[in-house]
Design an enzyme around this catalytic site. Structure first.
Site, PDB file in Angstrom:
ATOM      1  N   ARG A   1      19.683 -23.393 -22.947  1.00 23.19           N
ATOM      2  CA  ARG A   1      19.972 -23.836 -21.419  1.00 23.19           C
ATOM      3  C   ARG A   1      18.632 -24.130 -20.641  1.00 23.19           C
ATOM      4  O   ARG A   1      18.406 -24.837 -19.875  1.00 23.19           O
ATOM      5  CB  ARG A   1      20.740 -22.757 -20.694  1.00 23.19           C
ATOM      6  CG  ARG A   1      21.376 -23.027 -19.554  1.00 23.19           C
ATOM      7  CD  ARG A   1      20.355 -22.700 -18.349  1.00 23.19           C
ATOM      8  NE  ARG A   1      19.939 -21.356 -18.348  1.00 23.19           N
ATOM      9  CZ  ARG A   1      18.825 -20.746 -18.191  1.00 23.19           C
ATOM     10  NH1 ARG A   1      17.843 -21.446 -17.569  1.00 23.19           N
ATOM     11  NH2 ARG A   1      18.399 -19.618 -18.215  1.00 23.19           N
ATOM     12  N   SER A   2      17.596 -23.131 -21.271  1.00 22.57           N
ATOM     13  CA  SER A   2      16.342 -23.469 -20.395  1.00 22.57           C
ATOM     14  C   SER A   2      15.749 -24.894 -20.774  1.00 22.57           C
ATOM     15  O   SER A   2      15.162 -25.392 -19.801  1.00 22.57           O
ATOM     16  CB  SER A   2      15.564 -22.346 -21.081  1.00 22.57           C
ATOM     17  OG  SER A   2      15.551 -21.106 -20.426  1.00 22.57           O
TER      18      SER A   2
ATOM     19  N   PHE B   1       7.050 -28.020 -16.563  1.00 20.16           N
ATOM     20  CA  PHE B   1       6.615 -27.629 -14.954  1.00 20.16           C
ATOM     21  C   PHE B   1       5.511 -26.524 -15.077  1.00 20.16           C
ATOM     22  O   PHE B   1       5.711 -25.381 -15.512  1.00 20.16           O
ATOM     23  CB  PHE B   1       8.068 -27.245 -14.393  1.00 20.16           C
ATOM     24  CG  PHE B   1       7.854 -26.608 -13.140  1.00 20.16           C
ATOM     25  CD1 PHE B   1       8.093 -27.672 -12.075  1.00 20.16           C
ATOM     26  CD2 PHE B   1       7.928 -25.331 -12.728  1.00 20.16           C
ATOM     27  CE1 PHE B   1       8.044 -27.021 -10.621  1.00 20.16           C
ATOM     28  CE2 PHE B   1       8.073 -24.980 -11.398  1.00 20.16           C
ATOM     29  CZ  PHE B   1       7.826 -25.974 -10.450  1.00 20.16           C
TER      30      PHE B   1
ATOM     31  N   THR C   1       3.404 -21.268 -12.562  1.00 16.68           N
ATOM     32  CA  THR C   1       2.799 -20.003 -12.777  1.00 16.68           C
ATOM     33  C   THR C   1       1.519 -19.768 -13.557  1.00 16.68           C
ATOM     34  O   THR C   1       1.042 -20.929 -14.436  1.00 16.68           O
ATOM     35  CB  THR C   1       3.990 -19.300 -13.804  1.00 16.68           C
ATOM     36  OG1 THR C   1       5.127 -19.164 -13.277  1.00 16.68           O
ATOM     37  CG2 THR C   1       3.365 -17.748 -14.148  1.00 16.68           C
TER      38      THR C   1
ATOM     39  N   PRO D   1      -1.957 -17.447 -15.069  1.00 14.08           N
ATOM     40  CA  PRO D   1      -2.167 -16.245 -15.773  1.00 14.08           C
ATOM     41  C   PRO D   1      -2.181 -14.876 -14.931  1.00 14.08           C
ATOM     42  O   PRO D   1      -1.748 -13.702 -14.913  1.00 14.08           O
ATOM     43  CB  PRO D   1      -3.542 -16.258 -16.475  1.00 14.08           C
ATOM     44  CG  PRO D   1      -3.547 -17.647 -17.069  1.00 14.08           C
ATOM     45  CD  PRO D   1      -2.882 -18.156 -15.892  1.00 14.08           C
TER      46      PRO D   1
ATOM     47  N   ILE E   1       4.927 -21.751 -20.027  1.00 12.40           N
ATOM     48  CA  ILE E   1       5.388 -22.840 -19.378  1.00 12.40           C
ATOM     49  C   ILE E   1       6.484 -23.411 -20.675  1.00 12.40           C
ATOM     50  O   ILE E   1       5.814 -23.738 -21.711  1.00 12.40           O
ATOM     51  CB  ILE E   1       4.232 -24.138 -19.402  1.00 12.40           C
ATOM     52  CG1 ILE E   1       3.153 -23.425 -18.342  1.00 12.40           C
ATOM     53  CG2 ILE E   1       4.993 -25.319 -18.777  1.00 12.40           C
ATOM     54  CD1 ILE E   1       3.781 -23.131 -16.964  1.00 12.40           C
TER      55      ILE E   1
ATOM     56  N   ARG F   1      37.220  -3.196 -36.061  1.00 18.09           N
ATOM     57  CA  ARG F   1      36.313  -2.247 -36.723  1.00 18.09           C
ATOM     58  C   ARG F   1      37.041  -0.724 -36.575  1.00 18.09           C
ATOM     59  O   ARG F   1      37.258  -0.590 -35.336  1.00 18.09           O
ATOM     60  CB  ARG F   1      35.045  -2.083 -36.097  1.00 18.09           C
ATOM     61  CG  ARG F   1      34.023  -0.853 -36.305  1.00 18.09           C
ATOM     62  CD  ARG F   1      33.411  -0.766 -37.725  1.00 18.09           C
ATOM     63  NE  ARG F   1      32.469   0.155 -37.865  1.00 18.09           N
ATOM     64  CZ  ARG F   1      31.660   0.401 -38.800  1.00 18.09           C
ATOM     65  NH1 ARG F   1      31.635  -0.539 -40.057  1.00 18.09           N
ATOM     66  NH2 ARG F   1      30.609   1.233 -39.128  1.00 18.09           N
TER      67      ARG F   1
ATOM     68  N   GLU G   1      11.458 -17.448 -13.027  1.00 21.31           N
ATOM     69  CA  GLU G   1      11.975 -18.091 -11.927  1.00 21.31           C
ATOM     70  C   GLU G   1      12.274 -17.236 -10.790  1.00 21.31           C
ATOM     71  O   GLU G   1      13.375 -17.290 -10.357  1.00 21.31           O
ATOM     72  CB  GLU G   1      13.035 -19.081 -12.301  1.00 21.31           C
ATOM     73  CG  GLU G   1      12.510 -19.982 -13.288  1.00 21.31           C
ATOM     74  CD  GLU G   1      13.559 -21.431 -13.796  1.00 21.31           C
ATOM     75  OE1 GLU G   1      14.446 -21.399 -12.861  1.00 21.31           O
ATOM     76  OE2 GLU G   1      13.394 -21.757 -15.094  1.00 21.31           O
ATOM     77  N   GLY G   2      11.475 -16.074 -10.677  1.00 24.42           N
ATOM     78  CA  GLY G   2      11.961 -15.283  -9.475  1.00 24.42           C
ATOM     79  C   GLY G   2      12.208 -13.682 -10.092  1.00 24.42           C
ATOM     80  O   GLY G   2      13.477 -13.878 -10.894  1.00 24.42           O
TER      81      GLY G   2
END
Length: 389
Positions: free
Chosen positions: A95-96, A134, A137, A139, A168, A273, A368-369
């Site tokens: 998904r990323s 993108f 961000t 270091p 990244i 199980r 992303e936050g």
């Protein structure tokens, strides 16, 4: 007595239209055919078959699917959310890969780029011919992007960029990087092709999370770019933050897929199980876990559905997205952890998906936050008082 459908207990997918259900089923089939049997191996080896999957994903129309024109599908927000859910049911890294391409690379070009930039890059990115990354961000600057040290200075008609970007996604495999840098006029976005002199990347290894995803560091040393490389439509933090809101919407929908996979794994295991002469699912404490996981899953589904409708109506605000990411990632992590306890020792192997998802979600919680930042966004929204400093 009728049973709850563990995948969709409230039949919320009945709210989808025919096109959205078709997208759901198409993405689920792709995941089943091309990803599910292999993703545990990719995670274990720390690899991701970018060049094999990108054209297939592009052909399905998933890259930038919520954008219009230039080879993009122009699908609804609900369709995009459902696609993210089905992708992340396999792995957060998958998904990323798709959401970075669409929401963090294609979206800023689509929203803020020149017509020439759109014509050059969007069709190639939509088809999977090109891959993007993108660069925000750094270091030393994560939650406070306003303190970035990457700078761009004018030199005649050109720009000279210097700086470093960290963590990244797709960084070392990208054909184009959207890099945000400080200028004398404010923060601006730049399109940096991979073969630009002075632009290099180094892949980050030894990760314990998102291993089926390419993560890199970007290095810019006296990178010279023409004026045509600047995204002309935005100046300031509004640019990168708007991209993050797009991507965070995909996250809050996507993590439902990870949570659902973990829940179904635990539910199946608990009914097959046996301990003390009966299935694990027949014990009260196990049922308490399963019921709690089902409640968390339903809450997440309801929240994602409502936010999808707000987005399609043009009423979605950044604080809505923060609320959704905060709540749904937290719920997915809780479900993954509880699922692991039901599977016992088997839950720590790659034979089952739960700890892989749990490890991935530890990254999703902070990228992303961070959880803290989204908490403060929601806190400011309800009190009117900023508490960032």
């Amino acid at each position: 007595m009728p049973h709850l459908n563990p995948v969709d207990a409230l039949d919320l997918d009945s709210e989808l239209d025919d096109d959205e259900r078709l997208i759901r089923d198409t993405v689920a089939a792709f995941v089943s055919d091309r990803v599910s049997d292999h993703v545990a191996g990719w995670f274990e080896s720390g690899t991701f078959p970018t060049h094999e999957l990108a054209p297939v994903i592009g052909k399905l129309g998933l890259f930038g699917m919520h954008l219009d024109g230039y080879g993009c599908a122009g699908a609804s927000a609900a369709a995009y959310g459902v696609a993210c859910r089905e992708l992340e049911a396999a792995d957060s890294g998958l998904r990323s890969f798709v959401s970075v391409q669409g929401s963090l690379v294609m979206f800023p070009i689509h929203r803020y780029g020149s017509e020439e930039q759109k014509q050059e890059w969007l069709p190639r990115l939509a088809s999977g011919e090109a891959v993007g990354c993108f660069g925000l961000t750094e270091p030393d600057q994560g939650s406070d992007p306003g303190g970035m040290r990457t700078v761009a200075k004018r030199d005649g008609d050109d720009w000279i960029l210097n700086g470093t970007k960290m963590w990244i996604t797709n960084g070392s495999i990208a054909d184009i990087a959207v890099v945000w840098a400080r200028t004398e006029d404010g923060i601006r976005g730049f399109l940096v092709p991979k073969d630009t002199p002075g632009f290099t990347t180094s892949e980050i290894h030894s990760k314990l999370s998102l291993r089926a995803s390419v993560t890199a560091e970007l290095h810019l040393e006296n990178v010279r770019l023409p004026s045509s490389a600047v995204l002309p439509g935005v100046t300031g933090l509004r640019g990168p933050l708007s991209c993050l809101s797009e991507a965070r919407f995909g996250i809050l929908c996507g993590v439902i897929g990870a949570a659902r996979t973990c829940y179904l794994s635990a539910l199946d295991y608990s009914t097959t199980r046996e301990q003390f002469g009966r299935p694990l699912g027949g014990f009260q404490l196990t049922q308490r876990k399963l019921a709690g996981m089902q409640v968390g899953l339903v809450h997440s589904q309801l929240l994602a559905l409502r936010l999808s409708k707000l987005k399609d109506a043009g009423q979605l605000r950044p604080e809505h997205v923060s609320l959704g990411k905060l709540a749904n990632v937290r719920a997915a992590l809780d479900i993954a952890r509880d699922a692991r306890t039901i599977l016992g020792a088997n839950g720590i192997t790659t034979e089952y998906p739960v700890l892989r998802h749990a490890n991935n979600l530890e990254t999703v919680l902070t990228y992303e936050g961070t959880e803290e930042i989204h908490t403060l966004v929601v806190g400011e929204s309800v009190t009117g008082l900023a508490a960032y400093r």
